[in-house]
Design a protein around this motif. Structure first.
Motif, short mmCIF file in Angstrom:
data_model
loop_
_atom_site.label_atom_id
_atom_site.label_comp_id
_atom_site.label_asym_id
_atom_site.label_seq_id
_atom_site.Cartn_x
_atom_site.Cartn_y
_atom_site.Cartn_z
N PRO A 78 46.44 34.89 41.27
CA PRO A 78 46.29 33.43 41.36
C PRO A 78 47.47 32.79 42.09
O PRO A 78 48.63 32.95 41.70
N ASP A 108 38.32 40.08 27.34
CA ASP A 108 39.76 40.29 27.40
C ASP A 108 40.12 41.20 26.23
O ASP A 108 39.92 40.83 25.07
N SER A 111 43.61 39.58 24.17
CA SER A 111 43.60 38.13 24.20
C SER A 111 44.93 37.51 23.79
O SER A 111 45.59 37.98 22.86
N GLN A 118 46.19 33.78 30.64
CA GLN A 118 44.79 33.39 30.73
C GLN A 118 44.36 33.23 32.20
O GLN A 118 43.23 33.59 32.56
N ALA A 119 45.24 32.70 33.04
CA ALA A 119 44.93 32.56 34.47
C ALA A 119 44.75 33.94 35.11
O ALA A 119 43.86 34.13 35.96
N PHE A 121 43.79 36.67 33.47
CA PHE A 121 42.51 37.18 32.96
C PHE A 121 41.34 36.54 33.71
O PHE A 121 40.38 37.23 34.07
N GLN A 122 41.42 35.24 33.97
CA GLN A 122 40.33 34.58 34.70
C GLN A 122 40.16 35.16 36.10
O GLN A 122 39.04 35.27 36.60
N ALA A 123 41.27 35.54 36.75
CA ALA A 123 41.17 36.19 38.07
C ALA A 123 40.42 37.52 37.94
O ALA A 123 39.57 37.84 38.77
N CYS A 124 40.72 38.27 36.88
CA CYS A 124 40.02 39.53 36.63
C CYS A 124 38.55 39.27 36.33
O CYS A 124 37.65 39.93 36.87
N ARG A 125 38.30 38.29 35.47
CA ARG A 125 36.93 37.96 35.09
C ARG A 125 36.10 37.56 36.30
O ARG A 125 34.98 38.02 36.49
N THR A 126 36.66 36.71 37.16
CA THR A 126 35.95 36.27 38.36
C THR A 126 35.57 37.46 39.23
O THR A 126 34.44 37.55 39.71
#
Length: 184
Positions: A78, A108, A111, A118-119, A121-126
């Motif tokens: 990110p 996650d 967690s 969290q940012a 993790f969101q990059a991984c999730r996306t």
């Protein structure tokens, strides 16, 4: 003699099926290279091997195939976090894949309420939500007692765990593969 051969064949098929269902071998990182990749740093990841208790359980009369990656582009560090000079961080995720081979959920595994984590993790999730796999197909064989083998095929959902390591090297963001056994 035929029953002994069938028994050995069933055991070999079952072991091969378990290996496929467990997703042996790490997925190769995406080979897509462009100017954006060079500006943002190298990106790769590794699959975390599941313990025997977490692997998909097949019966003696079943074997499986498929569950191989089709698309698996890696996450991007990110941009909003680059200036923060965060310490290296490993994000572990579980990809839940549906019967059609599409990722339906990304969990996650570690967690934390930390907004920077969290940012990441969101990059991984996306990235992982865009991945696709060949469906995992389970084949169940049955013998009618007269030597006729019948096969019934069905697709099944499965999950795989991955680890992503985010770090800055000489001020440039980088996401690298980690060794799931040691947490690198």
């Amino acid at each position: 003699m035929i029953d002994s051969f069938r028994s050995r064949l069933a055991r070999v098929t079952m072991i091969a099926g378990i290996a496929v269902a467990a997703g042996c071998g790490a997925l190769p990182p995406s080979t897509k290279h462009d100017d954006a990749t060079h500006r943002e740093g190298a990106v790769s990841y590794s699959r975390i091997e599941a313990s025997a208790s977490e692997q998909y359980k097949l019966t003696q009369s079943e074997h499986a195939f498929g569950a191989q990656p089709i698309t698996n582009d890696p996450p991007v560090y990110p941009g909003i976090l680059v200036g923060k000079a965060l310490p290296p961080t490993t994000i572990r995720v579980k990809a839940i894949v549906d019967e059609a081979g599409h990722v339906s959920e990304v969990r996650d595994l570690d967690s934390s309420p930390d907004p920077d984590r969290q940012a990441l993790f969101q990059a991984c999730r996306t990235a992982v939500m865009g991945w696709t796999f060949s469906p995992m197909t389970i084949v169940k064989e049955s013998d009618d007692g007269r030597g006729n083998i019948r096969q019934v095929k069905k697709n099944a959902a499965f999950s795989l765990d991955y680890a992503f390591r985010f770090e800055l090297v000489d001020g440039r963001p980088r996401v690298t593969a980690t060794n799931g056994a040691t947490g690198m």
